[in-house]
Every structure is written in structure tokens, then in C-alpha cells.
Design a protein around this motif. Structure first.
Motif, PDB file in Angstrom:
ATOM      1  N   PRO A  92      17.702  69.505 -22.514  1.00 28.16           N
ATOM      2  CA  PRO A  92      17.053  68.634 -21.573  1.00 28.16           C
ATOM      3  C   PRO A  92      18.248  68.161 -20.889  1.00 28.16           C
ATOM      4  N   MET A  93      19.291  67.579 -21.432  1.00 27.18           N
ATOM      5  CA  MET A  93      20.196  66.929 -20.675  1.00 27.18           C
ATOM      6  C   MET A  93      21.684  67.450 -20.645  1.00 27.18           C
ATOM      7  N   GLY A  94      21.712  68.556 -21.240  1.00 26.92           N
ATOM      8  CA  GLY A  94      23.094  69.376 -20.765  1.00 26.92           C
ATOM      9  C   GLY A  94      24.227  68.259 -21.766  1.00 26.92           C
ATOM     10  N   ASP A  95      25.522  68.926 -21.335  1.00 22.99           N
ATOM     11  CA  ASP A  95      26.482  68.157 -22.089  1.00 22.99           C
ATOM     12  C   ASP A  95      26.584  66.833 -21.320  1.00 22.99           C
ATOM     13  N   LEU A  96      26.873  66.044 -22.318  1.00 22.69           N
ATOM     14  CA  LEU A  96      26.884  64.578 -21.796  1.00 22.69           C
ATOM     15  C   LEU A  96      28.366  64.080 -21.780  1.00 22.69           C
ATOM     16  N   ASP A  97      28.667  63.445 -20.694  1.00 24.50           N
ATOM     17  CA  ASP A  97      29.876  62.887 -20.454  1.00 24.50           C
ATOM     18  C   ASP A  97      29.615  61.366 -20.547  1.00 24.50           C
ATOM     19  N   PHE A  98      29.832  60.707 -21.618  1.00 26.36           N
ATOM     20  CA  PHE A  98      30.131  59.113 -21.768  1.00 26.36           C
ATOM     21  C   PHE A  98      31.136  58.801 -21.234  1.00 26.36           C
ATOM     22  N   PRO A  99      31.009  57.760 -20.388  1.00 21.05           N
ATOM     23  CA  PRO A  99      32.413  56.881 -19.757  1.00 21.05           C
ATOM     24  C   PRO A  99      33.051  55.917 -20.839  1.00 21.05           C
ATOM     25  N   ASP A 100      34.255  55.731 -20.970  1.00 24.43           N
ATOM     26  CA  ASP A 100      34.838  54.701 -21.712  1.00 24.43           C
ATOM     27  C   ASP A 100      34.416  53.546 -21.374  1.00 24.43           C
ATOM     28  N   LEU A 101      33.973  52.680 -21.825  1.00 25.13           N
ATOM     29  CA  LEU A 101      33.530  51.192 -21.516  1.00 25.13           C
ATOM     30  C   LEU A 101      34.616  50.307 -21.967  1.00 25.13           C
ATOM     31  N   GLY A 102      35.612  50.787 -22.670  1.00 27.23           N
ATOM     32  CA  GLY A 102      36.550  49.702 -23.343  1.00 27.23           C
ATOM     33  C   GLY A 102      36.154  48.676 -24.267  1.00 27.23           C
ATOM     34  N   GLY A 103      35.074  49.143 -24.877  1.00 24.28           N
ATOM     35  CA  GLY A 103      34.491  48.421 -26.250  1.00 24.28           C
ATOM     36  C   GLY A 103      35.316  49.171 -27.523  1.00 24.28           C
ATOM     37  N   PRO A 104      35.139  48.250 -28.753  1.00 18.00           N
ATOM     38  CA  PRO A 104      35.751  48.933 -29.824  1.00 18.00           C
ATOM     39  C   PRO A 104      35.022  50.116 -30.339  1.00 18.00           C
ATOM     40  N   ALA A 105      36.072  50.958 -31.044  1.00 20.09           N
ATOM     41  CA  ALA A 105      35.360  52.052 -31.367  1.00 20.09           C
ATOM     42  C   ALA A 105      34.748  51.582 -32.833  1.00 20.09           C
ATOM     43  N   LEU A 106      33.524  51.877 -32.881  1.00 27.02           N
ATOM     44  CA  LEU A 106      32.750  51.637 -34.193  1.00 27.02           C
ATOM     45  C   LEU A 106      32.141  52.748 -35.198  1.00 27.02           C
ATOM     46  N   ASP A 107      32.306  52.898 -36.426  1.00 28.49           N
ATOM     47  CA  ASP A 107      31.982  53.932 -37.161  1.00 28.49           C
ATOM     48  C   ASP A 107      30.333  53.834 -37.307  1.00 28.49           C
ATOM     49  N   ASN A 108      29.685  54.517 -38.145  1.00 30.99           N
ATOM     50  CA  ASN A 108      28.405  54.508 -38.235  1.00 30.99           C
ATOM     51  C   ASN A 108      27.901  53.479 -38.964  1.00 30.99           C
ATOM     52  N   ASP A 109      28.541  52.848 -39.938  1.00 32.11           N
ATOM     53  CA  ASP A 109      28.211  51.880 -40.810  1.00 32.11           C
ATOM     54  C   ASP A 109      28.167  50.726 -39.657  1.00 32.11           C
ATOM     55  N   GLU A 110      29.250  50.461 -39.125  1.00 30.10           N
ATOM     56  CA  GLU A 110      29.282  49.227 -38.219  1.00 30.10           C
ATOM     57  C   GLU A 110      28.146  49.087 -37.207  1.00 30.10           C
ATOM     58  N   ILE A 111      27.934  50.531 -36.697  1.00 27.31           N
ATOM     59  CA  ILE A 111      26.811  50.556 -35.677  1.00 27.31           C
ATOM     60  C   ILE A 111      25.481  50.220 -36.350  1.00 27.31           C
ATOM     61  N   GLU A 112      25.268  50.604 -37.602  1.00 25.27           N
ATOM     62  CA  GLU A 112      24.116  50.313 -38.275  1.00 25.27           C
ATOM     63  C   GLU A 112      23.954  48.684 -38.417  1.00 25.27           C
ATOM     64  N   ALA A 113      25.078  48.267 -38.603  1.00 20.98           N
ATOM     65  CA  ALA A 113      24.870  46.753 -38.966  1.00 20.98           C
ATOM     66  C   ALA A 113      24.616  46.132 -37.795  1.00 20.98           C
ATOM     67  N   THR A 114      25.080  46.533 -36.685  1.00 16.83           N
ATOM     68  CA  THR A 114      25.104  45.565 -35.508  1.00 16.83           C
ATOM     69  C   THR A 114      23.748  45.925 -34.974  1.00 16.83           C
ATOM     70  N   LEU A 115      23.044  47.025 -35.227  1.00 17.56           N
ATOM     71  CA  LEU A 115      21.883  47.243 -34.848  1.00 17.56           C
ATOM     72  C   LEU A 115      20.630  46.734 -35.635  1.00 17.56           C
ATOM     73  N   ARG A 116      20.796  46.259 -36.907  1.00 15.72           N
ATOM     74  CA  ARG A 116      20.185  45.704 -37.760  1.00 15.72           C
ATOM     75  C   ARG A 116      20.104  44.087 -37.285  1.00 15.72           C
TER      76      ARG A 116
END
Length: 102
Positions: free
Chosen positions: A65-89
């Protein structure tokens, strides 16, 4: 073997298994044949030179449905999966305690 379109719809996996075992299945609709399902042979899956035939897409159009997604670099920190999960919690459940009470 012969089956109706309705039976095929309800028992497709069993009917496909029969074709895989080598049976040829005629599918009927309102009593008249509309399709023949037959097992794939080695000849079907190779070209005249014996090379594997490339499979064609099942649909002549894109199904993602979306095709290839090209996300812009917003200049934020690169987070690994554990950091993303902790942030969302930390974002969810505002006003809800751990036992589910508000």
C-alpha cells in the motif's frame, strides 16, 4: 476429481493438496466446468533450455500500500529497539496505574 466452486472455496487447502498429489481437478459452477486445476510438473517450471522460469507477479499492479518509504533525517538521536520501547512505555498510560485503575 470434480468439485463445485463453493466446495473449492470452502476446502481449497484440501483440494490443492490433492492437486499436489497428482490429481487433476475440474471446478464447476452451476453444473458446467469453469476451471481445471492440475499439478505443476518440472516442464511447467522450466523453460526450453532447462533453466528455472522466473515467476511472474500474482498481480499486474503493486500490492504494497505504501511502496518504498523514504523517511527524512530529522536530526534526532539514533535509538535501538530497546530505547524506542522504553520511550513508548513512558508515553502511554497517563493517569492509569500499573494494576489498570485510574
Amino acid at each position: 476429481m470434480e468439485t463445485t466452486a463453493r466446495e473449492f472455496n470452502q476446502n481449497a487447502s484440501k483440494i490443492l493438496a490433492a492437486a499436489e498429489r497428482g490429481e487433476r481437478i475440474t471446478v464447476t459452477k452451476n453444473g458446467r466446468p469453469v476451471a481445471i486445476l492440475s499439478p505443476v510438473t518440472d516442464e511447467d517450471s522450466t523453460d526450453s533450455g532447462g533453466e528455472a522460469r522466473p515467476s511472474s507477479p500474482a498481480y499486474p499492479f503493486r500490492t504494497d500500500p505504501m511502496g518504498d518509504l523514504d523517511f527524512p533525517d530529522l536530526g534526532g538521536p539514533a535509538l535501538d529497539n530497546d530505547e524506542i520501547e522504553a520511550t513508548l512505555r513512558g508515553m502511554g498510560g497517563v493517569g492509569i496505574s500499573e494494576d489498570g485503575d485510574e
